[in-house]
Design a protein around this motif. Structure first.
Motif, PDB file in Angstrom:
ATOM      1  N   TYR A 182       9.994   4.682  -7.647  1.00  0.00           N
ATOM      2  CA  TYR A 182       9.021   5.342  -6.772  1.00  0.00           C
ATOM      3  C   TYR A 182       9.103   6.855  -6.997  1.00  0.00           C
ATOM      4  O   TYR A 182      10.186   7.404  -7.234  1.00  0.00           O
ATOM      5  CB  TYR A 182       9.323   5.054  -5.302  1.00  0.00           C
ATOM      6  CG  TYR A 182       8.970   3.673  -4.819  1.00  0.00           C
ATOM      7  CD1 TYR A 182       7.648   3.300  -4.622  1.00  0.00           C
ATOM      8  CD2 TYR A 182       9.963   2.739  -4.522  1.00  0.00           C
ATOM      9  CE1 TYR A 182       7.322   2.040  -4.148  1.00  0.00           C
ATOM     10  CE2 TYR A 182       9.654   1.480  -4.062  1.00  0.00           C
ATOM     11  CZ  TYR A 182       8.325   1.130  -3.877  1.00  0.00           C
ATOM     12  OH  TYR A 182       8.010  -0.130  -3.417  1.00  0.00           O
ATOM     13  N   GLU A 184       8.612  10.902  -5.658  1.00  0.00           N
ATOM     14  CA  GLU A 184       8.846  11.605  -4.400  1.00  0.00           C
ATOM     15  C   GLU A 184       7.579  11.697  -3.557  1.00  0.00           C
ATOM     16  O   GLU A 184       7.650  11.868  -2.340  1.00  0.00           O
ATOM     17  CB  GLU A 184       9.386  13.013  -4.671  1.00  0.00           C
ATOM     18  CG  GLU A 184      10.799  13.026  -5.220  1.00  0.00           C
ATOM     19  CD  GLU A 184      11.380  14.424  -5.282  1.00  0.00           C
ATOM     20  OE1 GLU A 184      10.599  15.402  -5.133  1.00  0.00           O
ATOM     21  OE2 GLU A 184      12.601  14.542  -5.454  1.00  0.00           O
ATOM     22  N   GLU A 185       6.416  11.591  -4.203  1.00  0.00           N
ATOM     23  CA  GLU A 185       5.144  11.683  -3.482  1.00  0.00           C
ATOM     24  C   GLU A 185       4.733  10.356  -2.839  1.00  0.00           C
ATOM     25  O   GLU A 185       3.716  10.281  -2.135  1.00  0.00           O
ATOM     26  CB  GLU A 185       4.025  12.142  -4.430  1.00  0.00           C
ATOM     27  CG  GLU A 185       4.157  13.576  -4.918  1.00  0.00           C
ATOM     28  CD  GLU A 185       5.267  13.759  -5.921  1.00  0.00           C
ATOM     29  OE1 GLU A 185       5.474  12.829  -6.755  1.00  0.00           O
ATOM     30  OE2 GLU A 185       5.957  14.794  -5.872  1.00  0.00           O
ATOM     31  N   THR A 186       5.501   9.284  -3.060  1.00  0.00           N
ATOM     32  CA  THR A 186       5.163   7.984  -2.485  1.00  0.00           C
ATOM     33  C   THR A 186       5.144   8.065  -0.957  1.00  0.00           C
ATOM     34  O   THR A 186       6.109   8.542  -0.351  1.00  0.00           O
ATOM     35  CB  THR A 186       6.176   6.907  -2.920  1.00  0.00           C
ATOM     36  OG1 THR A 186       6.216   6.835  -4.346  1.00  0.00           O
ATOM     37  CG2 THR A 186       5.785   5.544  -2.349  1.00  0.00           C
ATOM     38  N   PRO A 187       4.059   7.616  -0.324  1.00  0.00           N
ATOM     39  CA  PRO A 187       3.991   7.660   1.142  1.00  0.00           C
ATOM     40  C   PRO A 187       5.085   6.806   1.775  1.00  0.00           C
ATOM     41  O   PRO A 187       5.469   5.754   1.247  1.00  0.00           O
ATOM     42  CB  PRO A 187       2.606   7.078   1.444  1.00  0.00           C
ATOM     43  CG  PRO A 187       1.816   7.278   0.195  1.00  0.00           C
ATOM     44  CD  PRO A 187       2.802   7.123  -0.919  1.00  0.00           C
ATOM     45  N   ARG A 203       5.770   9.907   9.829  1.00  0.00           N
ATOM     46  CA  ARG A 203       5.128   9.675   8.532  1.00  0.00           C
ATOM     47  C   ARG A 203       5.418  10.828   7.590  1.00  0.00           C
ATOM     48  O   ARG A 203       5.584  11.974   8.014  1.00  0.00           O
ATOM     49  CB  ARG A 203       3.618   9.503   8.703  1.00  0.00           C
ATOM     50  CG  ARG A 203       3.229   8.333   9.569  1.00  0.00           C
ATOM     51  CD  ARG A 203       1.750   8.058   9.531  1.00  0.00           C
ATOM     52  NE  ARG A 203       1.316   7.537   8.240  1.00  0.00           N
ATOM     53  CZ  ARG A 203       0.327   6.671   8.076  1.00  0.00           C
ATOM     54  NH1 ARG A 203      -0.325   6.205   9.129  1.00  0.00           N
ATOM     55  NH2 ARG A 203      -0.011   6.256   6.885  1.00  0.00           N
ATOM     56  N   THR A 205       6.515  11.474   3.054  1.00  0.00           N
ATOM     57  CA  THR A 205       6.685  10.939   1.709  1.00  0.00           C
ATOM     58  C   THR A 205       8.182  10.766   1.469  1.00  0.00           C
ATOM     59  O   THR A 205       9.008  11.195   2.287  1.00  0.00           O
ATOM     60  CB  THR A 205       6.115  11.900   0.644  1.00  0.00           C
ATOM     61  OG1 THR A 205       6.888  13.114   0.654  1.00  0.00           O
ATOM     62  CG2 THR A 205       4.649  12.223   0.924  1.00  0.00           C
ATOM     63  N   VAL A 226       7.431   1.770   2.956  1.00  0.00           N
ATOM     64  CA  VAL A 226       7.237   2.577   1.747  1.00  0.00           C
ATOM     65  C   VAL A 226       6.159   1.961   0.875  1.00  0.00           C
ATOM     66  O   VAL A 226       6.112   0.739   0.696  1.00  0.00           O
ATOM     67  CB  VAL A 226       8.550   2.673   0.931  1.00  0.00           C
ATOM     68  CG1 VAL A 226       8.334   3.496  -0.331  1.00  0.00           C
ATOM     69  CG2 VAL A 226       9.671   3.275   1.765  1.00  0.00           C
ATOM     70  N   ASP A 228       2.139   2.760  -1.530  1.00  0.00           N
ATOM     71  CA  ASP A 228       0.825   3.392  -1.563  1.00  0.00           C
ATOM     72  C   ASP A 228      -0.141   2.814  -0.539  1.00  0.00           C
ATOM     73  O   ASP A 228      -1.204   3.397  -0.295  1.00  0.00           O
ATOM     74  CB  ASP A 228       0.228   3.261  -2.971  1.00  0.00           C
ATOM     75  CG  ASP A 228       0.960   4.130  -3.984  1.00  0.00           C
ATOM     76  OD1 ASP A 228       1.497   5.179  -3.572  1.00  0.00           O
ATOM     77  OD2 ASP A 228       1.010   3.760  -5.175  1.00  0.00           O
ATOM     78  N   GLY A 231      -1.072   5.332   1.842  1.00  0.00           N
ATOM     79  CA  GLY A 231      -1.772   6.508   1.348  1.00  0.00           C
ATOM     80  C   GLY A 231      -3.255   6.524   1.683  1.00  0.00           C
ATOM     81  O   GLY A 231      -3.779   5.643   2.375  1.00  0.00           O
TER      82      GLY A 231
END
Length: 259
Positions: A182, A184-187, A203, A205, A226, A228, A231
């Protein structure tokens, strides 16, 4: 002879127990409930004079002996467990002990906290063309996790993920997820006591969720979500697309959608 009824209590909100579970609970003579996790207001459904035992201070032997004694006295026994007992519910060991004693039982499913959490947040784990799989897991702790089910290995699939019993180690969770693939930008989100009155949601990332959770003071009774699916990108399903034909509806050919 009566039987033991295992009941999933729901994620927290007392209205989310199933109707069948409520009926068994309201009619029970003996209730053994998971006091550290079950909403105590559920016990208001019990009839007057019902015996109540909090299992947080009991051993497996204590629980089984209480059940067996109740059944021998032809009493209706309920084992009230959290969410849905099929996930981290320790039901297998209880069932096996009852089988040894030839005591009948039934299992009445409940609503798991991972479903309550998604509903509270208004999200769907299986967003078309984003994710069609959900991994439910936990980090290894005093209860070990098989090596092939480590967070790092599971993360390589990039599915929607719900992580139980791990928020106290969220920094470790984040590191393993990132090592597994994953970004670091993964929601990510953490929801504390989903569907309870004091529910709290954080909430972010994978880059900042651990810091935000620490700031919120969340260290137990929470789920880590965890993927997308949390997102901003999404796609509509084909199910209700006017051009899509299925068993119950014929789609419109070459339908033109307005701008």
């Amino acid at each position: 002879m009566t039987k033991v009824s295992f009941i999933g209590a729901g994620p927290g909100d007392t209205d989310l127990i199933t109707l069948k579970g409520y009926k068994r609970l309201a009619d029970a003579d003996i209730i053994i409930y998971a006091g550290s996790l079950v909403n105590p207001e559920l016990l208001d459904y019990c009839k007057e004079g019902a015996e109540k035992y909090d299992s947080k201070s009991m051993t497996l032997e204590d629980i089984i002996n209480t059940m067996a004694k109740g059944i021998a006295e032809d009493k209706k026994v309920v084992r009230l467990q959290t969410g849905d007992f099929s996930i981290y519910g320790s039901i297998r060991e209880q069932v096996e002990e009852l089988r040894k004693l030839n005591i009948e039982f039934e299992c009445i499913p409940g609503v798991s906290s991972f479903l309550g959490a998604a509903s509270s947040m208004g999200v769907e784990y299986t967003v078309p063309e984003v994710s069609q799989s959900v991994i439910i897991t936990r980090i290894s702790g005093r209860t070990p996790v098989p090596e092939d089910e480590s967070l790092e290995k599971l993360a390589s699939h990039h599915t929607s993920m719900v992580i139980f019993l791990s928020v106290q180690s969220i920094q470790k969770v984040v590191k393993q997820l990132i090592r597994g693939g994953y970004t670091e930008e993964t929601p990510a989100a953490v929801i504390y006591k989903a569907t309870w009155e004091d529910e709290k949601t954080v909430r972010g990332t994978l880059a900042d969720i651990a810091h935000k959770v620490k700031e919120a003071g969340i260290s137990r009774t929470a789920l880590i979500m965890v993927g997308d699916f949390l997102g901003d990108e999404y796609n509509y399903s084909k199910l209700y697309d006017e051009t899509f034909t299925h068993t119950y509806r014929k789609g419109i050919k070459n339908a033109t959608k307005s701008e």
